[in-house]
Write a protein that holds these residues in place. Structure first.
Motif, PDB file in Angstrom:
ATOM      1  N   SER A 249       0.833  -1.204   0.000  1.00 36.42           N
ATOM      2  CA  SER A 249       0.000   0.000   0.000  1.00 36.42           C
ATOM      3  C   SER A 249       0.867   1.253   0.000  1.00 36.42           C
ATOM      4  O   SER A 249       2.064   1.207   0.296  1.00 36.42           O
ATOM      5  CB  SER A 249      -0.936   0.002   1.209  1.00 36.42           C
ATOM      6  N   GLY A 250       0.253   2.374  -0.319  1.00 37.50           N
ATOM      7  CA  GLY A 250       1.005   3.616  -0.379  1.00 37.50           C
ATOM      8  C   GLY A 250       0.190   4.798   0.104  1.00 37.50           C
ATOM      9  O   GLY A 250      -0.966   4.671   0.503  1.00 37.50           O
ATOM     10  N   GLY A 251       0.810   5.974   0.042  1.00 36.09           N
ATOM     11  CA  GLY A 251       0.161   7.188   0.510  1.00 36.09           C
ATOM     12  C   GLY A 251       0.397   7.408   1.991  1.00 36.09           C
ATOM     13  O   GLY A 251       1.422   6.999   2.540  1.00 36.09           O
ATOM     14  N   ALA A 252      -0.589   8.042   2.655  1.00 36.22           N
ATOM     15  CA  ALA A 252      -0.443   8.441   4.059  1.00 36.22           C
ATOM     16  C   ALA A 252       0.844   9.245   4.217  1.00 36.22           C
ATOM     17  O   ALA A 252       1.619   9.033   5.148  1.00 36.22           O
ATOM     18  CB  ALA A 252      -0.471   7.233   4.987  1.00 36.22           C
ATOM     19  N   TYR A 279     -11.003   4.473  -3.971  1.00 42.55           N
ATOM     20  CA  TYR A 279     -11.493   3.116  -3.730  1.00 42.55           C
ATOM     21  C   TYR A 279     -10.570   2.461  -2.719  1.00 42.55           C
ATOM     22  O   TYR A 279      -9.340   2.491  -2.871  1.00 42.55           O
ATOM     23  CB  TYR A 279     -11.523   2.291  -5.025  1.00 42.55           C
ATOM     24  N   GLY A 280     -11.166   1.870  -1.679  1.00 38.99           N
ATOM     25  CA  GLY A 280     -10.362   1.289  -0.611  1.00 38.99           C
ATOM     26  C   GLY A 280     -10.693  -0.143  -0.303  1.00 38.99           C
ATOM     27  O   GLY A 280     -10.479  -0.607   0.822  1.00 38.99           O
ATOM     28  N   GLY A 281     -11.205  -0.882  -1.307  1.00 34.89           N
ATOM     29  CA  GLY A 281     -11.539  -2.271  -1.068  1.00 34.89           C
ATOM     30  C   GLY A 281     -10.337  -3.135  -0.747  1.00 34.89           C
ATOM     31  O   GLY A 281     -10.481  -4.204  -0.148  1.00 34.89           O
ATOM     32  N   ASP A 282      -9.140  -2.679  -1.131  1.00 30.44           N
ATOM     33  CA  ASP A 282      -7.920  -3.426  -0.835  1.00 30.44           C
ATOM     34  C   ASP A 282      -7.257  -2.955   0.451  1.00 30.44           C
ATOM     35  O   ASP A 282      -6.163  -3.408   0.785  1.00 30.44           O
ATOM     36  CB  ASP A 282      -6.930  -3.286  -1.995  1.00 30.44           C
ATOM     37  N   LEU A 371     -20.236   0.240  -3.758  1.00 27.61           N
ATOM     38  CA  LEU A 371     -19.261  -0.359  -4.657  1.00 27.61           C
ATOM     39  C   LEU A 371     -18.879  -1.761  -4.175  1.00 27.61           C
ATOM     40  O   LEU A 371     -18.766  -2.003  -2.972  1.00 27.61           O
ATOM     41  CB  LEU A 371     -18.009   0.509  -4.753  1.00 27.61           C
ATOM     42  N   ASP A 372     -18.666  -2.654  -5.112  1.00 28.63           N
ATOM     43  CA  ASP A 372     -18.280  -4.025  -4.765  1.00 28.63           C
ATOM     44  C   ASP A 372     -16.960  -4.026  -4.003  1.00 28.63           C
ATOM     45  O   ASP A 372     -15.972  -3.416  -4.433  1.00 28.63           O
ATOM     46  CB  ASP A 372     -18.124  -4.867  -6.041  1.00 28.63           C
ATOM     47  N   GLY A 373     -16.939  -4.722  -2.873  1.00 24.15           N
ATOM     48  CA  GLY A 373     -15.718  -4.878  -2.099  1.00 24.15           C
ATOM     49  C   GLY A 373     -15.376  -3.721  -1.191  1.00 24.15           C
ATOM     50  O   GLY A 373     -14.450  -3.825  -0.374  1.00 24.15           O
ATOM     51  N   GLU A 374     -16.102  -2.616  -1.298  1.00 22.99           N
ATOM     52  CA  GLU A 374     -15.787  -1.437  -0.488  1.00 22.99           C
ATOM     53  C   GLU A 374     -16.512  -1.493   0.851  1.00 22.99           C
ATOM     54  O   GLU A 374     -17.645  -1.981   0.934  1.00 22.99           O
ATOM     55  CB  GLU A 374     -16.177  -0.158  -1.236  1.00 22.99           C
ATOM     56  N   GLU A 375     -15.840  -1.008   1.895  1.00 22.43           N
ATOM     57  CA  GLU A 375     -16.451  -0.874   3.221  1.00 22.43           C
ATOM     58  C   GLU A 375     -16.117   0.509   3.755  1.00 22.43           C
ATOM     59  O   GLU A 375     -15.097   0.697   4.432  1.00 22.43           O
ATOM     60  CB  GLU A 375     -15.945  -1.956   4.173  1.00 22.43           C
ATOM     61  N   ALA A 376     -16.961   1.471   3.423  1.00 21.65           N
ATOM     62  CA  ALA A 376     -16.752   2.827   3.931  1.00 21.65           C
ATOM     63  C   ALA A 376     -16.857   2.819   5.446  1.00 21.65           C
ATOM     64  O   ALA A 376     -17.657   2.078   6.025  1.00 21.65           O
ATOM     65  CB  ALA A 376     -17.781   3.779   3.329  1.00 21.65           C
ATOM     66  N   TRP A 560      -3.869  -2.778 -13.654  1.00 22.22           N
ATOM     67  CA  TRP A 560      -4.663  -1.965 -12.723  1.00 22.22           C
ATOM     68  C   TRP A 560      -5.213  -2.864 -11.629  1.00 22.22           C
ATOM     69  O   TRP A 560      -5.941  -3.822 -11.905  1.00 22.22           O
ATOM     70  CB  TRP A 560      -5.791  -1.274 -13.480  1.00 22.22           C
ATOM     71  N   PRO A 561      -4.889  -2.607 -10.358  1.00 27.61           N
ATOM     72  CA  PRO A 561      -5.190  -3.579  -9.302  1.00 27.61           C
ATOM     73  C   PRO A 561      -6.575  -3.448  -8.673  1.00 27.61           C
ATOM     74  O   PRO A 561      -6.886  -4.182  -7.736  1.00 27.61           O
ATOM     75  CB  PRO A 561      -4.104  -3.267  -8.257  1.00 27.61           C
ATOM     76  N   TYR A 562      -7.384  -2.509  -9.162  1.00 25.86           N
ATOM     77  CA  TYR A 562      -8.669  -2.248  -8.514  1.00 25.86           C
ATOM     78  C   TYR A 562      -9.821  -2.631  -9.453  1.00 25.86           C
ATOM     79  O   TYR A 562      -9.674  -2.594 -10.678  1.00 25.86           O
ATOM     80  CB  TYR A 562      -8.778  -0.760  -8.149  1.00 25.86           C
ATOM     81  N   PRO A 563     -10.987  -2.974  -8.902  1.00 29.71           N
ATOM     82  CA  PRO A 563     -12.126  -3.345  -9.763  1.00 29.71           C
ATOM     83  C   PRO A 563     -12.802  -2.148 -10.431  1.00 29.71           C
ATOM     84  O   PRO A 563     -13.678  -2.330 -11.266  1.00 29.71           O
ATOM     85  CB  PRO A 563     -13.084  -4.037  -8.789  1.00 29.71           C
TER      86      PRO A 563
END
Length: 702
Positions: A249-252, A279-282, A371-376, A560-563
């Protein structure tokens, strides 16, 4: 190349401040110099100078202009530098990221430093420099891309004992292999003792780099300590991410700069969002230390406390500027605090020692994602007492009324969008984001008058509409475009208003040759970074796609690693180029931190050509912050109308304004030479339709 000094009957350069002896060596040094980014290590933007005051500010005149002659409209060059002024010498950066020294009283060039273009690619932005001095030894620290340089301020030459012949590669020492990934240190770090504490800007989509905070030895360039903003196993916050997040992961990251309490030896680090922004499903979890104010022991980098302002960010709500350090009074008790402004227009005020809020901050329920896989994250923190300084909620009554067409267009966008508030998650249908990705508060940051505890912050109010699209298999060139280019240039190659205007690529084959495209992709252009991570075969595929010569074949979904990928991402303007809502689109707000109330609020900037009933002053988008002086004045440029202004800090009344050669998209500075006070601003333009420039303009009294 053309270099010129333009003299006028007066002289101006920015006043430097170090708020008190706590943040500077002596009061005289603090009064006469502007020795740290944003004025002092408390980032107060404040100066003790008062020669220019409410009674005489109307007499200010331009006294010199330094123009390095390298502005490029084609490359959308900008200057965002808040210069340093130390002992009569001004240090700044040009539109092409060269470093220079000027006589601060005359604007005459003393030296100019340019990195070796054969080994260092100098593209992107620079917002300032850092200065270290001890026992008559002096050093200037400056960054271009992933390279950190140590420069002798007397000669402009590299200090070869630092790093590798004067240069440190910031992609090294992050704890994992990131060769070829994008890294850019666009904002200076902060000096503590014999260490230079830094952050950086990283990719916010594919191939992200962790935004770890590092302290470098100012003498050798060796890393003295590192703080993992994406925690490793066994570290605090590790459980707020998936188990392998620290490996991929990256950022922060801290792209905005730091503030420092030298007495307590605490450095305060404001971080941005984790990657991918939307998108933050991962990365299911709250994602510490993304979107957090982190208090670190400046000696060791050990965490003291943290406060997260957005959990599991899905809106690119980076903390946009370093927190301001100040002392306020509450119920008869003095409290040392920090004040952190946000892109949401919220103000977080915390106890500097403990991180506890001065007034309650509530966790408020927010909408879930579809969104699929997302958990806000189910809640977000909202201050309950300190007022917001930007609009917080849109209604249909806020839509544009300047013309019938603009209102009709705005109403259509409103009906076609998802919107219930600032925490609606991104969607396939399209969600309004307000006050927007470039507002409320931005990277210029707020200023404060320490004698009154009044905070001054400029802000933006204009909606954006992000839209995600399910990832589908496309041609190889299109896949690569989606991964590396679409976030800025748009899903239909239409361009966008990010960074002040990203060009459309629909017909790029008519304006650029293939070799020119190759050069821009590999070396960058203006604010566009160099994509050094791309292989030659990948560059060829992107160019084939852009020139419409790619074979019509469908591949797999690529790397691209995201859906989901970008389906659209831009500011919502109508056909007249103006926002879908009523003004004011830019504001300047004074907030009394003692009483937790707004003292005054006014529009900032104006589109003079508009005659909107009920809104004689429109306000404009604004980038760059204010400075505040003991003379009772607030100076700010920042606006799209290419002016610099002075306001009465007590009332908000405009007392002076002057035209600039192009917009001053930067924070001014003020200082004194031989008893004369100057105000200086970098005029780089390049945003909101303003021409690009490469000059610094100084003002002073006759």
């Amino acid at each position: 190349m053309q270099k010129s000094i333009k003299f006028v009957s007066l002289f101006s350069v920015c006043l430097i401040l170090v708020l008190s002896c706590q943040w500077g060596p002596t009061e005289n040094y603090a009064k006469e110099n502007w020795a740290s980014y944003l004025g002092d290590k408390g980032t107060t933007h404040y100066s003790l100078l008062d020669q220019i005051n409410k009674e005489n500010v109307h007499r200010l005149q331009k006294v010199w202009e330094f123009d390095n002659g390298e502005a490029s409209a084609k490359n959308r060059s900008m200057i965002q530098c808040n210069p340093l002024i130390i002992d009569g010498i001004l240090y700044g950066t040009t539109a092409t990221l060269k470093v220079f020294a000027l006589d601060a009283a005359t604007g005459q060039q003393k030296w100019i430093f340019e990195p070796d273009k054969d080994t260092v690619i100098t593209k992107g932005l620079n917002r300032g420099l850092a200065y270290w001095e001890k026992d008559d030894v002096k050093k200037i620290f400056y960054a271009s891309g992933e390279h950190l340089f140590a420069i002798d301020p007397n000669t402009g030459q590299l200090i070869t004992s630092f790093g590798n012949a004067g240069i440190v590669d910031l992609t090294k020492g992050l704890g994992r292999e990131v060769d070829g990934f994008r890294y850019h240190m666009n904002t200076p770090g902060i000096i503590f003792k014999d260490m230079y504490i830094v952050g950086g800007k990283v990719s916010e989509t594919i191939k992200p780099i962790p935004g770890h905070i590092r302290a470098y030895d100012v003498h050798t360039g060796e890393i003295k300590w590192i703080f993992h903003t994406i925690p490793h196993p066994g570290e605090f916050g590790y459980e707020t991410w998936p188990k392998d997040a620290y490996l991929k992961s990256g950022g922060a990251n801290v792209w905005t700069g730091f503030s420092l309490d030298e007495e307590r030896e605490i450095v305060f680090a404001p971080t941005g969002s984790p990657s991918f922004d939307f998108y933050g499903g991962d990365r299911i979890g709250s994602n510490l230390f993304g979107n957090s104010i982190i208090a670190l022991d400046a000696n060791t980098g050990k965490r003291i406390w943290h406060y997260q302002t957005v959990h599991h960010d899905l809106w690119d709500r980076d903390l946009p500027s370093p927190p301001v350090l100040a002392t306020i009074e509450k119920e008869g008790r003095k409290i040392d605090i920090l004040a952190q402004t946000t892109k949401m227009g919220l103000l977080f005020v915390l106890d500097r020692e403990t991180g506890e809020p001065i007034y309650p901050i509530e966790e408020v329920e927010v909408p879930a994602s579809d969104l699929d896989g997302e958990e806000a994250w189910p809640t977000q923190p909202i201050p309950t007492v300190y007022p917001h300084f930007s609009w917080q909620k849109l209604t249909k009554e806020d839509l544009a009324i300047r013309t019938e067409d603009s209102h009709t267009q705005a109403s259509k966008v409103w009906e076609e969008s998802i919107y219930s508030g600032m925490y609606d998650p991104p969607s396939v249908k399209g969600t309004l984001n307000f006050p927007g990705y470039y507002g409320g508060g931005e990277w210029g940051g707020p200023g404060i008058d320490p004698s009154t505890g009044v905070l001054y912050v400029n802000s933006n109010n204009f909606p954006w509409k992000p839209k995600l699209a399910p990832l589908v298999a496309e041609s190889p060139g299109r896949n690569l475009y989606n991964m590396y280019c679409q976030a800025c240039h748009g899903s239909e190659l239409e361009g966008s208003q990010m960074f002040g205007g990203v060009p459309a690529l629909k017909n790029v084959k008519d304006s650029l040759s293939k070799p020119e495209m190759h050069k821009i992709i590999t070396q960058g252009s203006g604010v566009m970074p160099a994509f050094k991570e791309l292989k030659e075969s990948e560059i060829d595929k992107i160019i084939a796609f852009l020139t419409q010569q790619e074979k019509d074949t469908i591949s797999e979904k690529g790397e691209w690693p995201y859906p989901y990928t970008f389906g659209g991402h831009g500011r919502v303007n109508m056909d007249d180029g103006l926002p879908m809502i009523k003004p004011p689109w830019g504001q300047l707000t004074a907030i009394d931190l003692n009483s937790a109330k707004i003292k005054w609020q006014i529009p900032l900037g104006n589109y003079d050509s508009l005659n909107i009933p009920g809104h004689p002053i429109t306000g404009t988008p604004n980038y760059g912050g204010p400075i505040v002086t003991k003379g009772g004045l607030l100076f700010i440029a920042a606006t799209a109308d290419s002016k610099i202004r002075a306001f009465d800090t007590e009332t908000g009344e405009k007392l002076w304004e002057a035209d600039l050669p192009t917009s001053g998209v930067a924070t001014p500075a003020t200082y004194s030479v031989n008893g004369k006070q100057y105000v200086v601003i970098a005029c780089g333009g390049g945003r909101e339709g303003a021409n690009s420039g490469d000059s610094y303009v100084a003002f002073a009294l006759p």
